[in-house]
Design an enzyme around this catalytic site. Structure first.
Site, PDB file in Angstrom:
ATOM      1  N   ASN A   1       0.613  -8.638  -6.443  1.00  0.00           N
ATOM      2  CA  ASN A   1       1.725  -7.803  -5.992  1.00  0.00           C
ATOM      3  C   ASN A   1       2.609  -8.467  -4.944  1.00  0.00           C
ATOM      4  O   ASN A   1       3.836  -8.364  -5.018  1.00  0.00           O
ATOM      5  CB  ASN A   1       1.223  -6.429  -5.520  1.00  0.00           C
ATOM      6  CG  ASN A   1       0.166  -6.512  -4.449  1.00  0.00           C
ATOM      7  OD1 ASN A   1      -0.443  -7.558  -4.211  1.00  0.00           O
ATOM      8  ND2 ASN A   1      -0.076  -5.398  -3.780  1.00  0.00           N
TER       9      ASN A   1
ATOM     10  N   GLY B   1      -7.362  -7.517  -3.038  1.00  0.00           N
ATOM     11  CA  GLY B   1      -7.430  -7.018  -4.404  1.00  0.00           C
ATOM     12  C   GLY B   1      -8.000  -5.611  -4.450  1.00  0.00           C
ATOM     13  O   GLY B   1      -7.952  -4.869  -3.464  1.00  0.00           O
ATOM     14  N   SER B   2      -8.560  -5.275  -5.584  1.00  0.00           N
ATOM     15  CA  SER B   2      -9.061  -3.916  -5.788  1.00  0.00           C
ATOM     16  C   SER B   2     -10.400  -3.711  -5.085  1.00  0.00           C
ATOM     17  O   SER B   2     -11.144  -4.665  -4.820  1.00  0.00           O
ATOM     18  CB  SER B   2      -9.215  -3.629  -7.278  1.00  0.00           C
ATOM     19  OG  SER B   2     -10.315  -4.352  -7.805  1.00  0.00           O
TER      20      SER B   2
ATOM     21  N   GLU C   1      -9.437  -7.380   1.875  1.00  0.00           N
ATOM     22  CA  GLU C   1      -8.366  -6.402   2.063  1.00  0.00           C
ATOM     23  C   GLU C   1      -8.173  -5.746   0.714  1.00  0.00           C
ATOM     24  O   GLU C   1      -7.696  -6.383  -0.236  1.00  0.00           O
ATOM     25  CB  GLU C   1      -7.095  -7.080   2.569  1.00  0.00           C
ATOM     26  CG  GLU C   1      -6.057  -6.096   3.096  1.00  0.00           C
ATOM     27  CD  GLU C   1      -5.156  -5.556   2.003  1.00  0.00           C
ATOM     28  OE1 GLU C   1      -5.361  -4.372   1.609  1.00  0.00           O
ATOM     29  OE2 GLU C   1      -4.281  -6.282   1.538  1.00  0.00           O
ATOM     30  N   LEU C   2      -8.537  -4.466   0.609  1.00  0.00           N
ATOM     31  CA  LEU C   2      -8.690  -3.822  -0.697  1.00  0.00           C
ATOM     32  C   LEU C   2      -7.678  -2.694  -0.885  1.00  0.00           C
ATOM     33  O   LEU C   2      -6.586  -2.741  -0.323  1.00  0.00           O
ATOM     34  CB  LEU C   2     -10.128  -3.326  -0.844  1.00  0.00           C
ATOM     35  CG  LEU C   2     -11.199  -4.400  -0.592  1.00  0.00           C
ATOM     36  CD1 LEU C   2     -12.600  -3.805  -0.653  1.00  0.00           C
ATOM     37  CD2 LEU C   2     -11.060  -5.551  -1.588  1.00  0.00           C
TER      38      LEU C   2
ATOM     39  N   CYS D   1      -0.749  -1.844  -1.876  1.00  0.00           N
ATOM     40  CA  CYS D   1      -1.959  -1.173  -1.400  1.00  0.00           C
ATOM     41  C   CYS D   1      -1.636  -0.176  -0.300  1.00  0.00           C
ATOM     42  O   CYS D   1      -2.285   0.871  -0.183  1.00  0.00           O
ATOM     43  CB  CYS D   1      -2.982  -2.198  -0.930  1.00  0.00           C
ATOM     44  SG  CYS D   1      -2.371  -3.321   0.349  1.00  0.00           S
TER      45      CYS D   1
ATOM     46  N   GLU E   1      -6.341   5.904  -6.219  1.00  0.00           N
ATOM     47  CA  GLU E   1      -5.143   5.113  -5.966  1.00  0.00           C
ATOM     48  C   GLU E   1      -4.347   4.961  -7.259  1.00  0.00           C
ATOM     49  O   GLU E   1      -4.884   4.539  -8.280  1.00  0.00           O
ATOM     50  CB  GLU E   1      -5.513   3.734  -5.429  1.00  0.00           C
ATOM     51  CG  GLU E   1      -4.301   2.848  -5.167  1.00  0.00           C
ATOM     52  CD  GLU E   1      -4.655   1.493  -4.609  1.00  0.00           C
ATOM     53  OE1 GLU E   1      -3.871   0.947  -3.830  1.00  0.00           O
ATOM     54  OE2 GLU E   1      -5.741   0.970  -4.958  1.00  0.00           O
TER      55      GLU E   1
END
Length: 480
Positions: free
Chosen positions: A151, A226-227, A248-249, A283, A377
């Protein structure tokens, strides 16, 4: 385009490659290698030499390399922005701006490379240690594997690679499958700036490449954005080698709009934070809007009036407001989530339709806590507005989530601001602005399912280094 392994640009060991598509047109714009386990092993082996060269490199030299790259990015900002737009699908203004942010990030880490300070710790507070002293210093971890999402690939990669190199590590980058091209291009600047062989390498390919890096004995830290599902898998695999993991999710960021909020300014912020930034694929995008009931209809009307005027189309056209999602799978996933929301009782105010990789900016009402549309999400341009009656109810609804990345509050009541800051279980509370914001000098990250640790120009250097203590016993006192 090729991968970078051990100082050389190369294809995959078995010759396999993947096509890179323009998400706006599905046109093939390039091919990149699909790395194999052999390629990963080569990169990890080369990084063992690269980490020693980086650890031996003086801070002023690391500064010079990163500053040189920052200047090169600025010189090529327009071309890099266009390349990123074609492979990623964000608006051309956004991608060009992202490249500019990356230059600032490289320059920030260049400066901080010169400020890896330790501490001096007098021990006279400890009985029997009055004549002793301790000092601490920071050292590189070794090899960092940077796993980068689609992203905001250039910006998020810049934190990982510039931070890792500034701290004196070797870095192996695993690029996003769908949009690796701008990252690869800037990696050329790093090579040309004089990095030692094996200090930075670039691997392209799928999830198996990332998993191989996580498993590798010669990797000391995984830095991944990511996820949440991917983050859990990384923690599970990385535990076998006890390597450090920074994640960092995902996020399901809530925005609380109080009755004294400026309706027009708030509506503008919600549009920017959900629809026109990243095509909704952020995110920390605005995911749930909790509105005090007396102003609920006014705000809904203001947001809807703006949403129906948004132009969906070619991201290379400066007049476009919303571009495509990254690929067909992403668009279909958002479509399915909206259908499920309607089946669960939500009402479509605007949008709701998919056109190939494009998804119309969508407003939902009637979303209730406990439904997937509230709890999960949604990675696309979908905005639910939910009324509330009491401020404590809004705080509880905002915290009713497995995620805890960021939150926002729109109000001029300082007591409510401080109550929200104290109560919300998130990494950052934003006041009178969209949650879709990240400032490179501030710690960024979340709680709960949104990850661990913090990333930012000051924080990352600590995450990517280790502290060593020297205890000097009875060094004070009369000389013998």
């Amino acid at each position: 385009m090729d991968m970078l392994i051990d100082g050389g640009w190369t294809g995959a060991s078995d010759g396999a490659f993947d096509a890179i598509l323009n998400p706006a047109t599905n046109e093939e714009i390039a091919t990149v290698p699909r790395a194999t386990g052999t390629d990963v092993a080569r990169a990890v082996a080369a990084a063992q030499h690269g980490k020693h060269a980086m650890a031996a490199m003086p801070a002023h030299k690391r500064y010079e390399i990163l500053e040189t790259v920052a200047r090169r990015i600025e010189e090529n900002q327009t071309e890099l922005g266009r390349l990123l737009c074609r492979e990623n699908g964000k608006r051309i203004g956004e991608t060009t701006s992202e490249v500019g942010v990356a230059a600032r990030i490289f320059r920030g880490y260049a400066e901080e490379a010169k400020r890896m300070f330790g501490r001096s710790v007098p021990l006279h507070s400890i009985p029997g240690r009055e004549k002793s002293l301790a000092i601490t210093s920071r050292y590189p971890l070794g090899v960092i594997a940077a796993i980068v999402p689609f992203n905001y690939p250039v910006e998020l990669w810049s934190h990982k690679v510039a931070g890792g190199l500034a701290a004196g590590n070797a870095v192996i980058t695993k690029t996003p499958e769908d949009c690796p091209m701008a990252v690869i291009e800037i990696a050329r600047y790093l090579e040309e700036a004089g990095l030692p062989r094996g200090a930075h390498q670039v691997l392209t390919g799928g999830r198996d490449v990332g998993e191989a890096l996580v498993r590798a004995e010669g990797v000391d830290m995984i830095a991944m954005t990511g996820s949440t599902a991917a983050g859990k898998r990384i923690l599970e695999v990385a535990a076998q080698t006890l390597k450090k993991v920074h994640l960092e999710l995902g996020g399901n960021d809530a925005t609380i709009v109080c009755g004294d909020a400026d309706i027009e300014a708030t509506a503008d912020a919600l549009i920017a934070g959900r629809f026109t930034s990243g095509n909704g694929q952020i995110c920390c995008a605005v995911k749930r809007v909790l509105v005090e009931r007396p102003i609920y209809q006014k705000l809904l009307d203001a947001v809807a009036a703006r949403t129906v005027k948004l132009r969906v189309g070619d991201p290379l056209d400066p007049s476009t407001d919303v571009g495509p999602l990254i690929n067909g799978r992403g668009a279909e996933r958002v479509e399915a989530q909206v259908r499920q929301a309607v089946a669960d009782g939500a009402r479509l105010v605007t949008g709701g339709k998919r056109h190939d990789n494009f998804f119309e900016p969508t407003i939902l009402t009637g979303v209730t806590p406990g439904t997937p549309a509230f709890a999960d999400e949604t990675f696309g341009p979908v905005l639910p507005l939910i009324p509330y009656d009491r401020f404590d109810e809004a705080l509880a609804l905002a915290n009713d989530s497995p995620f805890g990345l960021q939150a926002a509050i729109f109000t001029h009541d300082l007591r409510k601001v401080m109550r929200a800051y104290e109560t919300l279980d998130v990494g950052t509370v934003v006041v009178n602005h969209t949650t879709a914001i990240r400032v490179e000098t501030l710690p960024f990250g979340g709680n709960k399912g949104s990850g661990n640790g913090r990333e930012g120009i000051h924080d990352t250097l600590h995450e990517m280094s280790k502290e060593k203590t020297l205890l000097l016993h009875e060094v004070f006192g009369a000389a013998v």
